[in-house]
Write a protein that holds these residues in place. Structure first.
Motif, PDB file in Angstrom:
ATOM      1  N   CYS A  11     -12.354   4.286  -3.063  1.00  0.00           N
ATOM      2  CA  CYS A  11     -11.921   5.583  -3.577  1.00  0.00           C
ATOM      3  C   CYS A  11     -13.047   6.616  -3.521  1.00  0.00           C
ATOM      4  O   CYS A  11     -12.800   7.772  -3.181  1.00  0.00           O
ATOM      5  CB  CYS A  11     -11.405   5.428  -5.001  1.00  0.00           C
ATOM      6  N   LEU A  21      -4.483   5.436  -4.046  1.00  0.00           N
ATOM      7  CA  LEU A  21      -4.662   4.149  -3.377  1.00  0.00           C
ATOM      8  C   LEU A  21      -3.582   3.175  -3.811  1.00  0.00           C
ATOM      9  O   LEU A  21      -2.982   2.497  -2.975  1.00  0.00           O
ATOM     10  CB  LEU A  21      -6.049   3.578  -3.662  1.00  0.00           C
ATOM     11  N   TYR A  22      -3.288   3.110  -5.097  1.00  0.00           N
ATOM     12  CA  TYR A  22      -2.262   2.182  -5.569  1.00  0.00           C
ATOM     13  C   TYR A  22      -0.867   2.588  -5.084  1.00  0.00           C
ATOM     14  O   TYR A  22      -0.026   1.727  -4.840  1.00  0.00           O
ATOM     15  CB  TYR A  22      -2.331   2.022  -7.085  1.00  0.00           C
ATOM     16  N   TRP A  24      -0.388   3.969  -2.106  1.00  0.00           N
ATOM     17  CA  TRP A  24      -0.416   3.484  -0.722  1.00  0.00           C
ATOM     18  C   TRP A  24      -0.186   1.974  -0.678  1.00  0.00           C
ATOM     19  O   TRP A  24       0.524   1.477   0.191  1.00  0.00           O
ATOM     20  CB  TRP A  24      -1.743   3.811  -0.062  1.00  0.00           C
ATOM     21  N   LEU A  25      -0.796   1.248  -1.611  1.00  0.00           N
ATOM     22  CA  LEU A  25      -0.606  -0.204  -1.655  1.00  0.00           C
ATOM     23  C   LEU A  25       0.865  -0.545  -1.903  1.00  0.00           C
ATOM     24  O   LEU A  25       1.425  -1.433  -1.258  1.00  0.00           O
ATOM     25  CB  LEU A  25      -1.490  -0.825  -2.747  1.00  0.00           C
ATOM     26  N   THR A  29       1.152   1.270   3.011  1.00  0.00           N
ATOM     27  CA  THR A  29       0.449   2.124   3.970  1.00  0.00           C
ATOM     28  C   THR A  29      -1.070   2.085   3.801  1.00  0.00           C
ATOM     29  O   THR A  29      -1.780   2.779   4.526  1.00  0.00           O
ATOM     30  CB  THR A  29       0.933   3.584   3.865  1.00  0.00           C
ATOM     31  N   ALA A  30      -1.559   1.306   2.860  1.00  0.00           N
ATOM     32  CA  ALA A  30      -3.005   1.181   2.620  1.00  0.00           C
ATOM     33  C   ALA A  30      -3.622   0.296   3.695  1.00  0.00           C
ATOM     34  O   ALA A  30      -2.921  -0.432   4.403  1.00  0.00           O
ATOM     35  CB  ALA A  30      -3.248   0.573   1.241  1.00  0.00           C
ATOM     36  N   HIS A  33      -6.141  -5.600   3.148  1.00  0.00           N
ATOM     37  CA  HIS A  33      -7.010  -5.955   2.036  1.00  0.00           C
ATOM     38  C   HIS A  33      -6.785  -7.412   1.651  1.00  0.00           C
ATOM     39  O   HIS A  33      -5.818  -8.041   2.074  1.00  0.00           O
ATOM     40  CB  HIS A  33      -6.737  -5.046   0.831  1.00  0.00           C
ATOM     41  N   VAL A  48     -10.781  -0.945   7.188  1.00  0.00           N
ATOM     42  CA  VAL A  48     -10.640   0.409   6.646  1.00  0.00           C
ATOM     43  C   VAL A  48     -10.923   1.448   7.727  1.00  0.00           C
ATOM     44  O   VAL A  48     -10.178   2.423   7.865  1.00  0.00           O
ATOM     45  CB  VAL A  48     -11.573   0.612   5.434  1.00  0.00           C
ATOM     46  N   TRP A  51      -7.978   1.559  10.056  1.00  0.00           N
ATOM     47  CA  TRP A  51      -6.875   2.232   9.370  1.00  0.00           C
ATOM     48  C   TRP A  51      -7.101   3.745   9.376  1.00  0.00           C
ATOM     49  O   TRP A  51      -6.183   4.508   9.661  1.00  0.00           O
ATOM     50  CB  TRP A  51      -6.777   1.694   7.940  1.00  0.00           C
TER      51      TRP A  51
END
Length: 59
Positions: A11, A21-22, A24-25, A29-30, A33, A48, A51
């Protein structure tokens, strides 16, 4: 340079709020991981960067 990023490091480096971020998760789309046995997430720096390049818009 660390090969893995924590949520806080991701972040900070990519200047996105933790809530984004959460989101996206949740949407899938994150970046790729992994989850440690204690539940913490880690992002491989190479994943990353890949991405991030995929998010670029052609000019």
């Amino acid at each position: 340079m660390n090969a893995f990023l924590t949520v806080a490091e991701f972040c900070a480096e990519y200047r996105v709020p933790r809530s984004t971020l959460y989101d996206w998760l949740a949407k899938g789309t994150a970046p790729r991981h992994g989850k440690l046995p204690n539940g913490q997430l880690r992002f491989r720096r190479s994943d990353v960067e890949e991405w991030y390049r995929s998010c670029e818009v052609a000019a």
